[in-house]
Design a protein around this motif. Structure first.
Motif, PDB file in Angstrom:
ATOM      1  N   VAL A 462      69.253  76.824   9.986  1.00 13.24           N
ATOM      2  CA  VAL A 462      70.327  76.573  10.956  1.00 13.24           C
ATOM      3  C   VAL A 462      71.685  76.643  10.286  1.00 13.24           C
ATOM      4  CG1 VAL A 462      71.272  74.900  12.582  1.00 13.24           C
ATOM      5  CG2 VAL A 462      68.799  75.175  12.369  1.00 13.24           C
ATOM      6  N   VAL A 489      70.937  72.758  17.112  1.00 10.60           N
ATOM      7  CA  VAL A 489      69.596  72.939  17.663  1.00 10.60           C
ATOM      8  C   VAL A 489      69.498  72.074  18.918  1.00 10.60           C
ATOM      9  CG1 VAL A 489      67.126  72.643  17.262  1.00 10.60           C
ATOM     10  CG2 VAL A 489      68.602  73.381  15.387  1.00 10.60           C
ATOM     11  N   GLN A 492      63.291  72.427  21.079  1.00  4.31           N
ATOM     12  CA  GLN A 492      62.221  72.729  20.143  1.00  4.31           C
ATOM     13  C   GLN A 492      60.898  72.762  20.894  1.00  4.31           C
ATOM     14  OE1 GLN A 492      61.657  69.740  17.172  1.00  4.31           O
ATOM     15  NE2 GLN A 492      59.851  70.689  16.265  1.00  4.31           N
ATOM     16  N   GLN A 497      62.402  77.156  17.930  1.00  2.00           N
ATOM     17  CA  GLN A 497      63.521  76.264  18.164  1.00  2.00           C
ATOM     18  C   GLN A 497      64.637  77.020  18.890  1.00  2.00           C
ATOM     19  OE1 GLN A 497      65.408  74.972  14.498  1.00  2.00           O
ATOM     20  NE2 GLN A 497      64.892  76.901  13.443  1.00  2.00           N
ATOM     21  N   ILE A 499      68.583  77.420  19.386  1.00  2.00           N
ATOM     22  CA  ILE A 499      69.840  77.161  18.696  1.00  2.00           C
ATOM     23  C   ILE A 499      70.971  77.627  19.623  1.00  2.00           C
ATOM     24  CG2 ILE A 499      71.206  77.610  16.645  1.00  2.00           C
ATOM     25  CD1 ILE A 499      68.593  78.269  15.211  1.00  2.00           C
TER      26      ILE A 499
END
Length: 555
Positions: A462, A489, A492, A497, A499
């Protein structure tokens, strides 16, 4: 004693109604000692027992040029018997000319009863059931003064009451004749062309089309000269204004010249004169109002010349507020123009006096019907003024309305025109627009947060993505306030995930472009530098599944 009192009471009961009836009858006419003794015996063709008979007889005698007989329909009590014989026919001639040219008198609308009583319940007239002894035929204006033409009922001795023109009316006939007498052309017309043909005279059927044609040619000439002047003037406000006022200016000149011609050159019968007066007053009010509106439109065009085709929220708030205010001023001028025109026409034309109360009653009913039918239109107009004053939206604002992202392109009397991002136009009634919730993205300024989401594998770094996003966003033209760039983020699952990248943009259109550009560049970065970050499905295979697979292969 009691018998004498009873007789007195009976006499009072019998006599009192008779006295009241006599008193009431006397109230229905004016008592005079004699009627026009200087004119001699009344000819048989003179009828004057009812208002309608008197006016019809007066006009018929005037058409025959028998003004000596027509003088018997005048109350000449202010003249001596010698003057009555000398001046009576001349006054009758002048009065006939005034009534012929000044205003149309509808004979059929006059009472046919001797007491001029209006029948009970006739069009719910406010004076229904009331006997009258004087009537107003018309109101004419001369030398800045308004004069009434009136009939009254007179009784001399044992003669029957008759309806005559009042002495007060006859005293102003010379002044009215100066204003409404025959114009310059009429004395030169041969008598054979002055014969009546329907509501007009024979020569008028020929002269009126010629008159209208000449006035029309004059208007065309004024319009052409104005258009030529607009081309000669240097480009700018003056040329734009000259090009937009050609038609209303032509109509104003036509109206002024027509009024002058009707006053000094040619004069038509009352019916034609009444129609021309109404039309010329309407044309004058319409022309002046339209010129005022064109002036405001020219200013509006000048102010928005830089915004044409790009009326959006990238412009300064003051510019958009001024534009909205000018549109509101335009609507206000239209409304004021309509009101002034109506007041001008109704105030300067006495057509209601000549057409009677029936027309007023019909107009009242029509007003109610129009009011019921026009509630939606009136509601939209009032809502338009509400928007113009409160300014919940302004021209150029970016709004989100019923799932559509639009710019407010115009606020009109009954509708608002919205321009969508793909150049479509939504026409929304004003009342419907303000009755629905909407988002105004330009209330204070046009800046707005944009965001986009990338779905990547759980192994994606990330912080690496955050650094790359900030690097790319700072190079993007449509991104502002770089200190407000964010990357988090926000979701999930077992395999991936989510973002989310946030960016501040100056206005919706450039924000949308910046958002799409950055999404594409971030996807390219992942694809080229870290393809292992793409989300993938993980399948777990147990030992039992492997053994079964081998067994199936041996068979």
């Amino acid at each position: 004693m009691g018998q004498r009192f009873a007789w007195m009471l009976l006499m009072m009961i019998l006599v009192f109604p008779a006295v009241c009836a006599a008193q009431e009858a006397e109230d229905h006419w004016f008592e005079v000692s004699a009627l026009n003794p200087g004119l001699g015996a009344v000819p048989e063709e003179v009828e004057r027992l009812t208002p309608r008979e008197s006016i019809r007889s007066f006009f018929e005698l005037a058409e025959k040029n028998d003004f000596a007989a027509a003088a018997h329909l005048l109350n000449l009590e202010d003249l001596s018997p010698q003057e009555q014989a000398a001046k009576g026919p001349e006054l009758a001639r002048q009065l006939a000319s005034v009534l012929q040219h000044g205003e149309w008198v509808n004979i059929s609308s006059l009472p046919a009863r001797r007491d001029a009583m209006i029948d009970e319940g006739a069009n719910q007239h406010p004076r229904a059931g009331e006997a009258r002894r004087n009537l107003k035929l018309a109101s004419l204006e001369a030398n800045g003064q308004t004069y009434d033409i009136r009939l009254a009922r007179y009784k001399a001795g044992d003669q029957q009451p008759v309806w005559l023109f009042m002495p007060d009316t006859l005293s102003v006939v010379p002044a009215l004749y100066e204003a409404f007498g025959p114009a310059w052309v009429e004395p030169h017309i041969p008598e054979r062309f002055k014969q009546p043909l329907g509501m007009l005279r024979l020569w008028e059927w020929l002269a009126i089309p010629l008159f209208i044609g000449m006035i029309g040619l004059l208007g065309f000439a004024v319009y052409s000269l104005t258009s030529l002047l607009a081309r000669w003037l240097p480009a700018g406000v003056s040329s734009i204004f000259a090009g937009r006022v050609g038609m209303p200016l032509a109509f104003i000149v036509m109206s002024l010249v027509a009024q002058w011609t009707l006053g000094y050159v040619v004069s038509f019968s009352g019916a034609a004169t009444t129609v021309f007066r109404i039309l010329l007053a309407l044309i004058m009010a319409w022309g002046l109002g339209l010129i005022a509106l064109r002036f405001v439109d020219t200013i509006l065009l000048k102010v928005t010349s830089r915004l044409v085709g790009e009326i959006d929220d990238t412009r300064h708030q003051d510019e958009r507020r001024l534009l909205t205010t000018l549109y509101a001023l335009r609507r206000t001028i239209i409304l004021i123009t309509v009101v002034i025109a109506a007041v001008y026409v109704l105030g300067n034309l006495s057509i209601f006096d000549s057409l009677g109360m029936t027309l007023l009653a019909s107009a009242s009913v029509l007003t109610v019907l129009v009011g019921i039918a026009g509630q939606a239109v009136l509601g939209n107009i009032l809502a338009s003024f509400q928007v113009a004053l409160a300014k919940p939206v302004r021209i150029g604002d970016s709004v989100f309305f019923e799932g559509q992202w639009c710019y407010v392109e115009g606020i009109f009397y009954t509708f608002i025109r919205l321009r969508t991002w793909d150049e479509r136009r939504l026409i929304v009634p004003v009342t419907y627009f303000i009755s629905k919730p909407f988002e105004n993205w330009s209330t204070k300024n046009a800046k707005m947060y944009r965001q986009f989401v990338l779905t990547l594998h759980l192994s994606a770094d990330v912080q690496c993505l955050r650094d790359k996003f900030q690097e790319l966003a700072k190079d993007e033209e449509g991104v502002i306030d770089h200190d407000r760039l964010l990357c988090y983020v926000t979701g999930q699952s077992a395999d991936a995930q989510e973002i989310t990248f946030y960016l501040m943009t100056p206005e919706p259109m450039s924000g949308w472009l910046a958002e799409t550009n950055l999404r594409e560049r971030m996807l390219a970065f992942v694809r080229e530098q870290h393809p292992e970050w793409w989300p993938r499905e993980v399948v777990v295979i147990s030992h039992q599944d492997v053994a079964r697979g081998h067994a199936s292969g041996h068979r």
